[in-house]
Design a protein around this motif. Sequence first.
Motif, mmCIF file in Angstrom:
data_model
loop_
_atom_site.group_PDB
_atom_site.id
_atom_site.type_symbol
_atom_site.label_atom_id
_atom_site.label_comp_id
_atom_site.label_asym_id
_atom_site.label_seq_id
_atom_site.Cartn_x
_atom_site.Cartn_y
_atom_site.Cartn_z
ATOM 1 N N GLU A 211 0.824 -1.208 0.000
ATOM 2 C CA GLU A 211 0.000 0.000 0.000
ATOM 3 C C GLU A 211 0.866 1.269 0.000
ATOM 4 N N TYR A 212 2.048 1.200 0.611
ATOM 5 C CA TYR A 212 2.935 2.360 0.597
ATOM 6 C C TYR A 212 3.321 2.718 -0.838
ATOM 7 N N GLY A 213 3.451 1.709 -1.678
ATOM 8 C CA GLY A 213 3.816 1.936 -3.064
ATOM 9 C C GLY A 213 2.688 2.453 -3.930
ATOM 10 N N GLU A 214 1.480 2.564 -3.355
ATOM 11 C CA GLU A 214 0.325 3.027 -4.109
ATOM 12 C C GLU A 214 0.042 4.515 -3.912
ATOM 13 N N SER A 215 0.849 5.170 -3.107
ATOM 14 C CA SER A 215 0.625 6.589 -2.833
ATOM 15 C C SER A 215 0.724 7.415 -4.113
ATOM 16 N N THR A 216 -0.151 8.399 -4.240
ATOM 17 C CA THR A 216 -0.117 9.319 -5.379
ATOM 18 C C THR A 216 0.527 10.658 -5.004
ATOM 19 N N THR A 217 1.004 10.775 -3.771
ATOM 20 C CA THR A 217 1.627 12.012 -3.305
ATOM 21 C C THR A 217 2.971 12.243 -4.004
ATOM 22 N N ARG A 218 3.210 13.462 -4.411
ATOM 23 C CA ARG A 218 4.501 13.806 -4.998
ATOM 24 C C ARG A 218 5.593 13.529 -3.965
ATOM 25 N N THR A 219 6.596 12.734 -4.362
ATOM 26 C CA THR A 219 7.563 12.207 -3.391
ATOM 27 C C THR A 219 8.995 12.357 -3.878
ATOM 28 N N LEU A 220 9.874 12.746 -2.948
ATOM 29 C CA LEU A 220 11.312 12.747 -3.179
ATOM 30 C C LEU A 220 11.947 11.671 -2.316
ATOM 31 N N LEU A 221 12.768 10.830 -2.923
ATOM 32 C CA LEU A 221 13.548 9.832 -2.200
ATOM 33 C C LEU A 221 14.978 10.342 -2.057
ATOM 34 N N LEU A 222 15.444 10.471 -0.816
ATOM 35 C CA LEU A 222 16.840 10.800 -0.553
ATOM 36 C C LEU A 222 17.585 9.505 -0.271
ATOM 37 N N VAL A 223 18.687 9.277 -0.978
ATOM 38 C CA VAL A 223 19.445 8.037 -0.840
ATOM 39 C C VAL A 223 20.926 8.374 -0.748
ATOM 40 N N GLY A 224 21.586 7.856 0.279
ATOM 41 C CA GLY A 224 23.014 8.085 0.428
ATOM 42 C C GLY A 224 23.821 7.306 -0.597
ATOM 43 N N GLU A 225 24.830 7.942 -1.149
ATOM 44 C CA GLU A 225 25.693 7.279 -2.139
ATOM 45 C C GLU A 225 26.341 6.023 -1.568
ATOM 46 N N HIS A 226 26.631 6.037 -0.251
ATOM 47 C CA HIS A 226 27.322 4.918 0.375
ATOM 48 C C HIS A 226 26.456 4.194 1.407
ATOM 49 N N SER A 227 25.151 4.291 1.281
ATOM 50 C CA SER A 227 24.251 3.664 2.247
ATOM 51 C C SER A 227 24.209 2.146 2.079
ATOM 52 N N PRO A 228 23.845 1.412 3.157
ATOM 53 C CA PRO A 228 23.739 -0.046 3.084
ATOM 54 C C PRO A 228 22.746 -0.492 2.010
ATOM 55 N N LYS A 229 23.009 -1.647 1.432
ATOM 56 C CA LYS A 229 22.225 -2.127 0.298
ATOM 57 C C LYS A 229 20.747 -2.277 0.624
ATOM 58 N N HIS A 230 20.415 -2.719 1.850
ATOM 59 C CA HIS A 230 19.001 -2.950 2.157
ATOM 60 C C HIS A 230 18.221 -1.642 2.221
ATOM 61 N N LEU A 231 18.890 -0.546 2.594
ATOM 62 C CA LEU A 231 18.214 0.748 2.611
ATOM 63 C C LEU A 231 18.075 1.307 1.203
ATOM 64 N N VAL A 232 19.103 1.142 0.405
ATOM 65 C CA VAL A 232 19.015 1.543 -0.997
ATOM 66 C C VAL A 232 17.939 0.726 -1.709
ATOM 67 N N GLY A 233 17.867 -0.570 -1.381
ATOM 68 C CA GLY A 233 16.868 -1.448 -1.992
ATOM 69 C C GLY A 233 15.448 -1.068 -1.630
ATOM 70 N N ALA A 234 15.240 -0.641 -0.386
ATOM 71 C CA ALA A 234 13.903 -0.216 0.023
ATOM 72 C C ALA A 234 13.473 1.029 -0.750
ATOM 73 N N SER A 235 14.404 1.946 -0.960
ATOM 74 C CA SER A 235 14.088 3.143 -1.746
ATOM 75 C C SER A 235 13.830 2.777 -3.204
ATOM 76 N N ALA A 236 14.597 1.809 -3.721
ATOM 77 C CA ALA A 236 14.383 1.361 -5.103
ATOM 78 C C ALA A 236 13.001 0.729 -5.252
ATOM 79 N N TYR A 237 12.557 0.017 -4.231
ATOM 80 C CA TYR A 237 11.212 -0.575 -4.223
ATOM 81 C C TYR A 237 10.155 0.513 -4.381
ATOM 82 N N LEU A 238 10.292 1.584 -3.618
ATOM 83 C CA LEU A 238 9.331 2.681 -3.702
ATOM 84 C C LEU A 238 9.444 3.414 -5.043
ATOM 85 N N GLU A 239 10.665 3.608 -5.512
ATOM 86 C CA GLU A 239 10.866 4.316 -6.773
ATOM 87 C C GLU A 239 10.188 3.594 -7.933
ATOM 88 N N SER A 240 10.174 2.270 -7.873
ATOM 89 C CA SER A 240 9.589 1.491 -8.965
ATOM 90 C C SER A 240 8.068 1.443 -8.912
#
Length: 275
Positions: A211-240
């Motif tokens: 359901e989090y991925g169904e939001s229609t709200t304009r969204t910015l994802l901030l992702v650290g260049e050197h962040s752990p893979k699981h956090l980057v992956g969670a943001s990638a999940y939302l981005e997709s």
Amino acid sequence: MSQPDSPLKEITTEMITSADGTSLGVRCLGSGSPVVIVHGSISTAESWMQVASQLAIYHRVFVLDRRGRGRSGDAPKYTLGTEAADIAAVLALAAESTGNVPTLVGHSYGAVCTLEAVRLGSQVASLVLYEPPLPVDGPVAGEHLTPYAAAIAASDNDAAMRIAMEHFIRAPAAETEAIAATPLWGQFLELAPTWTRELEQIDASASVMPEYGESTTRTLLLVGEHSPKHLVGASAYLESRLRDVSKHVLTGQAHFANLVDPGQVASAINTFLDR
């Protein structure tokens, strides 16, 4: 934007009441369109005040002390829903005092809380998510929650935090030792007991994560260049999945850029809000 000549003049604290009667402390500063900030685990509103002070040059900023820490009270019953209700109360304060619908910024677990607030109906102008630890590839805490909770029960918060850094944040050992050598580690240890219930809620959020991925709200994802893979992956999940989403990579940073490079974080948020 051109930089104003006058420095920030005033920070005040507003005390409001959440739906269950819990008293919440909110740091307020600046003027302009409203921005509400929700910090992550093992931290307080203070962890975002450097970012807030820069945002406050152009915005009225409201930084919540999440329940159980800082200026806020607590209650025996705790769920992700109580956090969402707290956020709803701060959004109401921001909207009432400025006459505008706020932008909502969430960091780490605080970003999960903001997603839950929006899922449950809170209205926001836009959403900024800095690495919500969603259980995209399985539980974030999982089997390691038991030894973490046992260490907390034994008042060995240092051991608990080392379990957390290795298995929850999944930071390299060198990074853990570097942080342990700073005053920040003492703050982590003081707040470590509040993390157990939050980790339980993170893993339980798997049931509503789609359901989090169904939001229609304009969204910015901030992702650290050197962040752990699981956090980057969670943001990638939302981005997709999100319909109106953009991503900004924080150059040279990981999960705590709000502390290490607040100027870059504030600049990314301001740029997003100016679009």
